[in-house]
Design a protein around this motif. Structure first.
Motif, short mmCIF file in Angstrom:
data_model
loop_
_atom_site.label_atom_id
_atom_site.label_comp_id
_atom_site.label_asym_id
_atom_site.label_seq_id
_atom_site.Cartn_x
_atom_site.Cartn_y
_atom_site.Cartn_z
N GLY A 1 10.70 17.83 -60.86
CA GLY A 1 9.52 18.65 -61.10
C GLY A 1 9.03 19.38 -59.85
O GLY A 1 9.07 18.84 -58.75
N LYS A 2 8.53 20.60 -60.05
CA LYS A 2 8.07 21.44 -58.96
C LYS A 2 6.54 21.54 -58.95
O LYS A 2 5.88 21.28 -59.95
CB LYS A 2 8.67 22.84 -59.09
N SER A 3 5.99 21.94 -57.80
CA SER A 3 4.55 22.20 -57.66
C SER A 3 3.74 21.09 -58.33
O SER A 3 2.91 21.34 -59.22
CB SER A 3 4.19 23.57 -58.23
N LEU A 4 3.93 19.88 -57.86
CA LEU A 4 3.33 18.71 -58.50
C LEU A 4 1.83 18.65 -58.27
O LEU A 4 1.34 18.89 -57.16
CB LEU A 4 3.97 17.43 -57.96
N VAL A 5 1.09 18.29 -59.33
CA VAL A 5 -0.35 18.09 -59.21
C VAL A 5 -0.79 16.70 -59.66
O VAL A 5 -1.89 16.27 -59.34
CB VAL A 5 -1.14 19.15 -60.00
N LYS A 6 0.08 15.98 -60.40
CA LYS A 6 -0.25 14.62 -60.83
C LYS A 6 0.98 13.73 -60.77
O LYS A 6 2.08 14.17 -61.13
CB LYS A 6 -0.81 14.60 -62.26
N ILE A 7 0.77 12.50 -60.35
CA ILE A 7 1.80 11.46 -60.41
C ILE A 7 1.15 10.28 -61.11
O ILE A 7 0.18 9.71 -60.61
CB ILE A 7 2.31 11.09 -59.02
N ARG A 8 1.68 9.93 -62.28
CA ARG A 8 1.05 8.93 -63.13
C ARG A 8 1.99 7.73 -63.33
O ARG A 8 3.17 7.90 -63.62
CB ARG A 8 0.70 9.55 -64.48
N PHE A 9 1.44 6.54 -63.20
CA PHE A 9 2.21 5.32 -63.39
C PHE A 9 1.85 4.73 -64.75
O PHE A 9 0.67 4.60 -65.09
CB PHE A 9 1.90 4.33 -62.27
N THR A 10 2.88 4.37 -65.52
CA THR A 10 2.64 3.96 -66.89
C THR A 10 3.59 2.83 -67.30
O THR A 10 4.65 2.64 -66.69
CB THR A 10 2.81 5.16 -67.85
N ASP A 11 3.21 2.11 -68.36
CA ASP A 11 4.06 1.03 -68.87
C ASP A 11 4.95 1.50 -70.01
O ASP A 11 5.82 0.76 -70.48
CB ASP A 11 3.20 -0.13 -69.35
N LYS A 12 4.77 2.73 -70.48
CA LYS A 12 5.55 3.28 -71.58
C LYS A 12 6.40 4.45 -71.10
O LYS A 12 5.98 5.23 -70.25
CB LYS A 12 4.63 3.74 -72.71
N GLN A 13 7.59 4.57 -71.65
CA GLN A 13 8.49 5.65 -71.25
C GLN A 13 7.91 6.99 -71.68
O GLN A 13 7.75 7.24 -72.88
CB GLN A 13 9.87 5.44 -71.87
N PRO A 14 7.61 7.88 -70.75
CA PRO A 14 7.06 9.19 -71.11
C PRO A 14 8.10 10.07 -71.80
O PRO A 14 9.31 9.85 -71.68
CB PRO A 14 6.66 9.79 -69.75
N VAL A 15 7.62 11.06 -72.52
CA VAL A 15 8.49 12.07 -73.11
C VAL A 15 8.44 13.30 -72.21
O VAL A 15 7.38 13.91 -72.04
CB VAL A 15 8.03 12.43 -74.54
N SER A 16 9.57 13.65 -71.62
CA SER A 16 9.60 14.78 -70.70
C SER A 16 9.60 16.09 -71.49
O SER A 16 9.83 16.13 -72.70
CB SER A 16 10.83 14.70 -69.81
N SER A 17 9.34 17.18 -70.79
CA SER A 17 9.16 18.48 -71.46
C SER A 17 10.39 18.93 -72.22
O SER A 17 10.30 19.35 -73.39
CB SER A 17 8.77 19.54 -70.42
#
Length: 331
Positions: free
Chosen positions: A248-264
């Motif tokens: 990912g480019k030009s990052l504004v958020k880094i989030r830690f989670t217990d569930k696998q995210p769905v990428s774009s």
């Protein structure tokens, strides 16, 4: 440290943090010669080359000081892609879907001030200014292969530090299993957002052990300079064993989670783009083969495609992360 912006990137005003491009290139020459056993000659010529250090730089942006990385696998000896090619042939859909769009349109991106929000399952959440974020790790030069899912590749010298430095600092909670990376989405400065090609903002994610791997890089520059806007200024992710869209480019958020995210891309075309997106010549894209690649800068009628390497050539470093997994199922 104040980061100043200009039309194509962001700048460091402190002279002590600026490395002339000639010294940067000399360092690259020496590391190459060390690999061929001719380091003695290179070191003997150091004084002469250093005397030429004040010649004008070829680049367009402020230099960014770094040291050569000692991380295993971080310095491929492949020929570098030309700076011009790496900064004018890009996928950055926030500025358009054509390869030339980012270089033409990214000047509208505002990179100062900039901050990154750390959130989710961490003990130390909060918003971090770019100036402070750049101090969270020692800046290293990493020369990585970049493989696009479309079948082309580059070799780029990045500058940054291992993502693990940030992760350790923010202290993930026990339940944190994934790290999500969210890109800037500003319709006023990113004309591609109005095209509707993806569901914005752009989201990518890694499993925690992938994010913690030493090769996973939080990058602030390339080619000895600060990051150009079209390449993801002022801060981006670089994961060299995965297809380029995972970084990912030009990052504004880094989030830690217990569930696998769905990428774009996974959300847009799940049959074509999986969560892992590891470079794998044995697993084709549904619409084309991944067995070979076209190295940018090696074009021409007689140019042969290169064989794609498993995990983009980083199998010795990262293969153990996927031991026992069905890589056709977890693609």
């Amino acid at each position: 440290m104040l980061i100043q912006s200009d039309k194509s990137g962001f700048q460091h005003p402190m002279g002590s943090e600026i490395t002339p491009a000639s010294i940067y290139q000399t360092r690259r020459d020496i590391i190459r010669q060390m690999a061929t056993g001719s380091a003695g000659v290179a070191l003997a010529a150091w004084g002469l080359r250093e005397a030429r250090a004040q010649t004008p730089r070829a680049g367009q942006l402020a230099a960014l000081a770094s040291v050569l990385s000692a991380v295993p696998g971080a310095l491929t000896m492949d020929k570098l892609t030309a700076y011009k090619d790496a900064t004018t042939y890009n996928n950055f859909y926030e500025f358009g879907t054509d390869k030339a769009d980012p270089a033409k349109r990214a000047r509208t991106l505002v990179t100062q001030p900039w901050s990154v929000e750390i959130e989710g399952l961490v003990k130390k959440p909060g918003r971090v200014n770019l100036e402070d974020l750049m101090k969270w790790g020692a800046m290293e030069e990493r020369v990585y292969r970049l493989r696009c899912v479309e079948g082309w590749s580059m070799v780029i010298p990045w500058i940054g530090y291992s993502m693990s430095e940030l992760i350790r600092r923010v202290e993930p909670q026990a339940g944190a299993k994934f790290v999500e990376f969210i890109t800037q989405a500003d319709p006023k400065t990113m004309p591609g957002l109005r095209g509707g090609s993806l569901d914005w903002p752009y989201v990518e994610a890694l499993r925690m052990d992938e994010a913690m791997h030493p090769l996973t890089l939080l990058a602030f520059g390339m080619y000895g300079e600060v990051m150009p806007k079209q390449n993801g200024a002022p801060v981006r992710l670089v994961v060299p064993w995965k297809y380029g869209f995972k970084s990912g480019k030009s990052l504004v958020k880094i989030r830690f989670t217990d569930k696998q995210p769905v990428s774009s891309w996974e959300k847009a075309l799940p049959q074509e783009y999986g969560f892992y997106s590891n470079v794998n010549p044995l697993v084709d894209h549904p619409r084309w083969s991944q067995a070979t690649e076209r190295r940018i800068g090696e074009d021409g009628l007689l140019a042969k495609k290169r064989k794609t390497l498993m995990f983009n050539g980083y199998e010795p470093q990262v293969g153990q992360l996927y031991a026992g997994m069905d890589l056709k199922k977890f693609f």
